[in-house]
Design a protein around this motif. Structure first.
Motif, PDB file in Angstrom:
ATOM      1  N   SER A  32       0.853  -1.183   0.000  1.00 13.55           N
ATOM      2  CA  SER A  32       0.000   0.000   0.000  1.00 13.55           C
ATOM      3  C   SER A  32       0.893   1.238   0.000  1.00 13.55           C
ATOM      4  N   PRO A  34       1.107   5.298   0.206  1.00 13.42           N
ATOM      5  CA  PRO A  34       0.410   6.544   0.525  1.00 13.42           C
ATOM      6  C   PRO A  34       0.884   7.672  -0.381  1.00 13.42           C
ATOM      7  N   ARG A  75      -3.973   7.029  -1.468  1.00 12.68           N
ATOM      8  CA  ARG A  75      -3.169   5.807  -1.500  1.00 12.68           C
ATOM      9  C   ARG A  75      -3.622   4.887  -2.633  1.00 12.68           C
ATOM     10  N   ILE A 216       5.997  10.490   8.193  1.00 15.23           N
ATOM     11  CA  ILE A 216       5.970   9.038   8.055  1.00 15.23           C
ATOM     12  C   ILE A 216       7.384   8.466   7.963  1.00 15.23           C
ATOM     13  N   PHE A 246      -3.864  11.380   8.529  1.00 18.35           N
ATOM     14  CA  PHE A 246      -3.110  10.128   8.605  1.00 18.35           C
ATOM     15  C   PHE A 246      -3.985   8.962   8.145  1.00 18.35           C
ATOM     16  N   THR A 250      -3.113   6.763   4.766  1.00 20.59           N
ATOM     17  CA  THR A 250      -2.583   5.406   4.960  1.00 20.59           C
ATOM     18  C   THR A 250      -3.666   4.337   5.049  1.00 20.59           C
ATOM     19  N   HIS A 252      -4.978   3.732   7.889  1.00 24.59           N
ATOM     20  CA  HIS A 252      -4.804   3.256   9.263  1.00 24.59           C
ATOM     21  C   HIS A 252      -4.792   4.431  10.224  1.00 24.59           C
ATOM     22  N   TYR A 257      -1.119   1.769  12.193  1.00 25.67           N
ATOM     23  CA  TYR A 257       0.024   1.797  11.284  1.00 25.67           C
ATOM     24  C   TYR A 257       1.280   1.285  11.986  1.00 25.67           C
ATOM     25  N   ARG A 261       3.670  -1.912  11.033  1.00 27.01           N
ATOM     26  CA  ARG A 261       5.110  -1.819  10.824  1.00 27.01           C
ATOM     27  C   ARG A 261       5.882  -2.789  11.717  1.00 27.01           C
ATOM     28  N   GLY A 275       7.552   4.938   3.276  1.00 24.53           N
ATOM     29  CA  GLY A 275       6.207   5.224   2.807  1.00 24.53           C
ATOM     30  C   GLY A 275       5.394   3.965   2.526  1.00 24.53           C
ATOM     31  N   MET A 277       3.875   0.306   2.529  1.00 24.45           N
ATOM     32  CA  MET A 277       3.719  -0.627   3.644  1.00 24.45           C
ATOM     33  C   MET A 277       2.989  -1.861   3.159  1.00 24.45           C
TER      34      MET A 277
END
Length: 280
Positions: A32, A34, A75, A216, A246, A250, A252, A257, A261, A275, A277
């Motif tokens: 994904s 963003p 995104r 980010i 945010f 994203t 999320h 998020y 991660r 960036g 993910m």
């Protein structure tokens, strides 16, 4: 996954952050992406790549050749094949403009086949790169193609956009738009029109993307994260606005998020920034 990239020689470096080659088996097939301060060129030397827009009204697309992408304000999700072999360009937000004919507004949040503007370029790059050429040789082929496309092209108002864009980049978007127009000696309407022509969005929206990118990429999921502190450092002074943006960018919440991660650590050297993910 192997990622080999470098900054091209002048004058291409005025318009391009890096050219790169990705090959191998990606740890995560679905990524994904963003909004980030970049436009793109991709030339696929392997299996088909699939792309989904976060706008459900936009149908997904299967990409097998080469394609341009303008600056995105939302995104999208990309599915890589296994194995992957792809060469690409991270253009500066204004950097794609000298290489293609359509105004940047027509490429915002969308893609265009390379051969729609550069006839036979994908075939030429594939023929010269070959199936087994090392990444460094493939990058030389791509850089030569870019250099030939830039030669002799000029675009009205691009210098103004480049100068102003560099100020936005240096400040990570934390510059009042009024200060930009005063420094450039132009009206806000003229600056916005030139940005739409060469970037696809207004300076104000570009500043938002730079600000988000600063935030980010400053997140270190291996350590405790003080979101309020990071948001303030990136120029967000309204916590509610930060949380909404945010989630919009994203998909999320900040907490969600960070959890993503930590569950899916980035592969060393890929992606090249924080960036993109994994998409669950």
């Amino acid at each position: 996954m192997d990622y080999v990239g470098r900054v091209p020689a002048p004058p291409l470096d005025l318009f391009i952050d890096d050219i790169y080659c990705m090959s191998g088996r990606p740890r995560h097939r679905l990524m994904s992406v963003p909004p980030m301060p970049s436009a793109h060129l991709f030339v696929n030397l392997g299996g088909p790549v699939r792309l989904w827009d976060s706008d459900p009204a936009v149908p997904p697309v299967v990409l097998t050749g080469g394609w341009f992408m303008g600056v995105w304000t939302r995104r999208f999700v990309v599915e890589y094949p296994k194995p992957l072999r792809l060469v690409g360009v991270h253009f500066k937000p204004w950097g794609l403009s000298p290489f293609v004919d359509p105004p940047a507004t027509e490429l915002r949040d969308t893609w265009m086949p390379v051969d729609g503007g550069w006839r036979r370029s994908v075939e030429r790059i594939r023929d010269r790169a070959g199936d087994r050429a090392p990444a460094t040789a493939t990058l030389r082929v791509l850089e030569q193609e870019l250099r030939s496309r830039l030669a002799g092209r000029s675009a009205r108002g691009l210098g103004l956009v480049q100068h102003t864009g560099e100020r936005l980049e240096a400040a990570n978007g934390a510059v009042p738009i009024g200060a930009l127009t005063d420094a450039a000696g132009v009206t806000g309407n003229l600056l916005a029109a030139r940005f739409k022509q060469h970037v696809g969005i207004t300076p104000k929206r570009m500043a938002r993307i730079y600000r988000f990118a600063q935030l980010i990429t400053s997140v270190d999921p291996r350590r405790p994260v003080d979101w309020a502190e990071l948001a303030h450092a990136a120029g967000y002074f309204d916590q509610a606005h930060f949380s909404r943006e945010f989630k919009d960018f994203t998909g999320h919440t900040p907490t969600g998020y960070l959890d993503l991660r930590r569950r899916f650590p980035a592969e060393p050297g890929f992606p090249p920034d924080a960036g993109p993910m994994p998409a669950e």
